[in-house]
Design a protein around this motif. Structure first.
Motif, PDB file in Angstrom:
ATOM      1  N   ASP A   1       0.888  -1.157   0.000  1.00  0.00           N
ATOM      2  CA  ASP A   1       0.000   0.000   0.000  1.00  0.00           C
ATOM      3  C   ASP A   1       0.938   1.222   0.000  1.00  0.00           C
ATOM      4  N   PHE A   2       0.971   1.962  -1.113  1.00  0.00           N
ATOM      5  CA  PHE A   2       1.941   3.047  -1.234  1.00  0.00           C
ATOM      6  C   PHE A   2       1.725   4.153  -0.205  1.00  0.00           C
ATOM      7  N   ALA A   3       0.560   4.121   0.441  1.00  0.00           N
ATOM      8  CA  ALA A   3       0.323   5.111   1.494  1.00  0.00           C
ATOM      9  C   ALA A   3       1.382   4.988   2.588  1.00  0.00           C
ATOM     10  N   MET A   4       1.995   3.797   2.727  1.00  0.00           N
ATOM     11  CA  MET A   4       3.014   3.637   3.779  1.00  0.00           C
ATOM     12  C   MET A   4       4.267   4.472   3.489  1.00  0.00           C
ATOM     13  N   LEU A   5       4.401   4.906   2.227  1.00  0.00           N
ATOM     14  CA  LEU A   5       5.591   5.679   1.838  1.00  0.00           C
ATOM     15  C   LEU A   5       5.277   7.162   1.638  1.00  0.00           C
ATOM     16  N   LEU A   6       4.068   7.551   2.009  1.00  0.00           N
ATOM     17  CA  LEU A   6       3.645   8.925   1.755  1.00  0.00           C
ATOM     18  C   LEU A   6       3.224   9.626   3.049  1.00  0.00           C
ATOM     19  N   PRO A   7       3.404  10.929   3.172  1.00  0.00           N
ATOM     20  CA  PRO A   7       4.013  11.834   2.188  1.00  0.00           C
ATOM     21  C   PRO A   7       5.530  11.653   2.087  1.00  0.00           C
ATOM     22  N   LEU A   8       6.173  11.087   3.126  1.00  0.00           N
ATOM     23  CA  LEU A   8       7.613  10.843   3.054  1.00  0.00           C
ATOM     24  C   LEU A   8       7.857   9.353   3.243  1.00  0.00           C
ATOM     25  N   ALA A   9       8.857   8.825   2.549  1.00  0.00           N
ATOM     26  CA  ALA A   9       9.098   7.372   2.589  1.00  0.00           C
ATOM     27  C   ALA A   9       9.941   6.976   3.802  1.00  0.00           C
ATOM     28  N   ASN A  10       9.737   7.667   4.928  1.00  0.00           N
ATOM     29  CA  ASN A  10      10.598   7.350   6.075  1.00  0.00           C
ATOM     30  C   ASN A  10       9.914   6.381   7.046  1.00  0.00           C
ATOM     31  N   LEU A  11      10.681   5.911   8.015  1.00  0.00           N
ATOM     32  CA  LEU A  11      10.181   4.855   8.903  1.00  0.00           C
ATOM     33  C   LEU A  11       9.169   5.378   9.913  1.00  0.00           C
ATOM     34  N   ALA A  12       9.303   6.634  10.327  1.00  0.00           N
ATOM     35  CA  ALA A  12       8.328   7.195  11.270  1.00  0.00           C
ATOM     36  C   ALA A  12       6.948   7.179  10.613  1.00  0.00           C
ATOM     37  N   ASN A  13       6.932   7.565   9.356  1.00  0.00           N
ATOM     38  CA  ASN A  13       5.687   7.588   8.596  1.00  0.00           C
ATOM     39  C   ASN A  13       5.116   6.170   8.435  1.00  0.00           C
ATOM     40  N   GLU A  14       6.006   5.217   8.142  1.00  0.00           N
ATOM     41  CA  GLU A  14       5.540   3.829   7.984  1.00  0.00           C
ATOM     42  C   GLU A  14       4.992   3.298   9.304  1.00  0.00           C
ATOM     43  N   ASP A  15       5.655   3.601  10.410  1.00  0.00           N
ATOM     44  CA  ASP A  15       5.159   3.132  11.718  1.00  0.00           C
ATOM     45  C   ASP A  15       3.764   3.699  12.006  1.00  0.00           C
ATOM     46  N   GLN A  16       3.583   4.979  11.670  1.00  0.00           N
ATOM     47  CA  GLN A  16       2.255   5.598  11.887  1.00  0.00           C
ATOM     48  C   GLN A  16       1.199   4.911  11.022  1.00  0.00           C
ATOM     49  N   TRP A  17       1.567   4.622   9.781  1.00  0.00           N
ATOM     50  CA  TRP A  17       0.651   3.943   8.855  1.00  0.00           C
ATOM     51  C   TRP A  17       0.285   2.565   9.407  1.00  0.00           C
ATOM     52  N   ARG A  18       1.262   1.848   9.970  1.00  0.00           N
ATOM     53  CA  ARG A  18       0.997   0.514  10.534  1.00  0.00           C
ATOM     54  C   ARG A  18       0.034   0.611  11.716  1.00  0.00           C
ATOM     55  N   GLU A  19       0.311   1.586  12.565  1.00  0.00           N
ATOM     56  CA  GLU A  19      -0.530   1.806  13.759  1.00  0.00           C
ATOM     57  C   GLU A  19      -1.975   2.090  13.339  1.00  0.00           C
ATOM     58  N   LYS A  20      -2.097   3.019  12.395  1.00  0.00           N
ATOM     59  CA  LYS A  20      -3.424   3.458  11.957  1.00  0.00           C
ATOM     60  C   LYS A  20      -4.215   2.317  11.311  1.00  0.00           C
ATOM     61  N   ASN A  21      -3.523   1.482  10.539  1.00  0.00           N
ATOM     62  CA  ASN A  21      -4.212   0.422   9.800  1.00  0.00           C
ATOM     63  C   ASN A  21      -4.130  -0.943  10.468  1.00  0.00           C
ATOM     64  N   GLY A  22      -3.493  -0.998  11.638  1.00  0.00           N
ATOM     65  CA  GLY A  22      -3.374  -2.273  12.347  1.00  0.00           C
ATOM     66  C   GLY A  22      -2.611  -3.319  11.548  1.00  0.00           C
ATOM     67  N   VAL A  23      -1.549  -2.889  10.837  1.00  0.00           N
ATOM     68  CA  VAL A  23      -0.768  -3.839  10.022  1.00  0.00           C
ATOM     69  C   VAL A  23       0.567  -4.115  10.727  1.00  0.00           C
ATOM     70  N   TYR A  24       0.789  -5.370  11.106  1.00  0.00           N
ATOM     71  CA  TYR A  24       2.055  -5.734  11.743  1.00  0.00           C
ATOM     72  C   TYR A  24       3.157  -5.840  10.698  1.00  0.00           C
ATOM     73  N   ALA A  25       4.398  -5.559  11.137  1.00  0.00           N
ATOM     74  CA  ALA A  25       5.529  -5.679  10.201  1.00  0.00           C
ATOM     75  C   ALA A  25       5.850  -7.145   9.928  1.00  0.00           C
ATOM     76  N   LEU A  26       5.701  -8.002  10.922  1.00  0.00           N
ATOM     77  CA  LEU A  26       5.964  -9.432  10.741  1.00  0.00           C
ATOM     78  C   LEU A  26       4.670 -10.201  10.958  1.00  0.00           C
ATOM     79  N   HIS A  27       4.550 -11.341  10.239  1.00  0.00           N
ATOM     80  CA  HIS A  27       3.350 -12.192  10.329  1.00  0.00           C
ATOM     81  C   HIS A  27       3.138 -12.618  11.778  1.00  0.00           C
ATOM     82  N   GLN A  28       1.929 -12.480  12.262  1.00  0.00           N
ATOM     83  CA  GLN A  28       1.642 -12.872  13.643  1.00  0.00           C
ATOM     84  C   GLN A  28       1.080 -14.288  13.669  1.00  0.00           C
ATOM     85  N   GLY A  29       1.672 -15.121  14.455  1.00  0.00           N
ATOM     86  CA  GLY A  29       1.127 -16.477  14.621  1.00  0.00           C
ATOM     87  C   GLY A  29       1.481 -17.376  13.458  1.00  0.00           C
ATOM     88  N   GLY A  30       1.524 -18.646  13.726  1.00  0.00           N
ATOM     89  CA  GLY A  30       1.743 -19.665  12.685  1.00  0.00           C
ATOM     90  C   GLY A  30       3.127 -19.735  12.155  1.00  0.00           C
TER      91      GLY A  30
END
Ligand SMILES: Cc1cc2nc3c(=O)[nH]c(=O)nc-3n(C[C@H](O)[C@H](O)[C@H](O)COP(=O)(O)O)c2cc1C
Length: 379
Positions: free
Chosen positions: A350-379
């Motif tokens: 989802d390119f929104a993770m790289l916008l407006p800036l492609a930095n990690l702070a922005n990606e972390d916020q995107w993960r938080e907002k969308n509930g997307v973990y960086a690594l697969h949970q479980g299994g």
């Protein structure tokens, strides 16, 4: 691993520079402009790179890292290997990646005419005074057209070469397993190779052989700085960040570039292409990686639209590459290798993770907002 395991050839061990690698999967270098303003890597970067190692990549290649305290920095908040403080800041990143059993390679980069943020100088330099096409990259904080760079003086060319050598030595001291010389995507080394950007009439320009003098000098200086046993690779592309349509003049030019560089003391060749399963240019059946496999006896890494594991596996099975590097699909799946190995679904980026800036702070916020973990949970 059993023959029935999914995409088994991706998980066969491999070797580069006499070092055994767990599998054929490489994290492609990706600029994240997330270092301190003074170019030191951060703990957020450590955790980010560790995830890819934990997720099963055999080699983690870092983002392009600048080499000197002069013209090489391409982006604000880009990490460097240009001084002792920057070298020390990489150490925890290196240790974290290695502790997960992966190898880590520093990509060494000089921005050249594509520079859009440098805290050391207020002008850009390149082989010749030719501005890159188009506009600076907004997701790395740039805006408006690229300035026309100043043609480098002979002394500045030598300084840039020395910068690569010193940065490679710092990478070795920081514990990296190797360095990758960035000669792709329209940055300085690529500009020297390309006749559009290199219009010099001295020993560094003119014929293709002369245009290759600078990358060859960088390779030799780096090799001399790190000795024979440290891994040194190079990344090449036809495409430029600013011009994805750019192609070399034809098969003859491609073969001359590959053979000239392949004759140097390199441990691998890495190709960045739009789609590594399609012909690279007219008169060539396969990708640049496939051409290098045909012509040379060096390990090859293919990259470009290989997020589909069947596609990636096909290249390895058909001996068109030895390793595959995954870019955007790895951003969406830091544990791409583990997911594929266990037959778990992969997420689309989802390119929104790289916008407006492609930095990690922005990606972390995107993960938080969308509930997307960086690594697969479980299994
Ligand atoms: C956010 C981002 C940053 C990138 N930064 C770099 C870089 O620092 N060095 C480099 O050689 N390529 C860089 N690339 C190009 C990737 O390494 C890769 O070649 C490209 O994404 C195509 O591979 P893919 O189809 O697997 O994404 C970057 C790509 C992305 C998406």
């Amino acid at each position: 691993m059993s023959q029935t395991a999914p995409h088994a050839s991706l998980f066969e061990s491999g070797s580069i520079a006499g070092q055994r690698l767990a599998n054929r999967l490489v994290l492609a270098p990706m600029t994240r402009t997330s270092a301190e303003p003074d170019g030191r890597a951060t703990s957020r970067m450590r955790d980010y790179y560790r995830d890819f190692a934990r997720g099963g990549f055999g080699i983690v290649i870092t983002e392009g890292t600048y080499t000197d305290e002069c013209f090489s920095q391409g982006y604000l908040n880009q990490p460097g290997l240009a001084n002792a403080a920057q070298r020390q800041a990489w150490q925890p990143v290196v240790e974290a990646v290695k502790s997960e059993g992966a190898m880590i390679v520093a990509q060494l980069m000089h921005g050249g005419g594509q520079t859009q943020g440098n805290r050391f100088v207020n002008e850009t330099v390149a082989p010749s005074a030719v501005a890159p096409k188009g506009e600076m990259l907004g997701f790395y904080g740039g805006e408006g057209p690229y300035p026309t760079p100043r043609a480098m003086a002979e002394r500045e060319i030598i300084e840039a070469i020395d910068g690569f050598a010193a940065a490679a030595r710092r990478a070795q001291q920081a514990g990296f397993d190797g360095v990758e010389i960035h000669a792709a995507n329209g940055y300085l080394l690529d500009q020297f190779i390309s006749s559009d950007f290199n219009r010099r009439e001295d020993g560094w320009g003119g014929s293709l052989e002369k245009r290759l003098t600078f990358p060859v000098a960088v390779i030799r200086a780096v090799r001399e700085a790190v000795g024979p046993d440290f891994m040194v690779g190079i990344r090449l592309s036809q495409i430029k960040v600013t011009d994805p349509e750019y192609r070399w003049a034809g098969r003859e030019e491609a073969e001359c570039i590959l053979r000239t560089l392949g004759d140097e003391a390199l441990d691998y060749l890495h190709f960045s292409e739009i789609d590594a399963t399609t012909p690279a240019l007219e008169g060539v059946d396969g990708s640049l990686a496939a051409l290098a496999k045909e012509d040379l006896d060096l390990p090859v890494i293919a990259n470009g639209s290989l997020g589909d594991p069947a596609k990636a596996e096909g290249l390895i099975a058909n001996r068109q590459t030895d390793f595959v590097a995954i870019g955007k699909s790895a951003l969406a799946n830091r544990d791409w290798p583990k997911r594929v190995r266990h037959g778990h679904a992969l997420s689309e980026i989802d390119f929104a993770m790289l916008l407006p800036l492609a930095n990690l702070a922005n990606e972390d916020q995107w993960r938080e907002k969308n509930g997307v973990y960086a690594l697969h949970q479980g299994g």
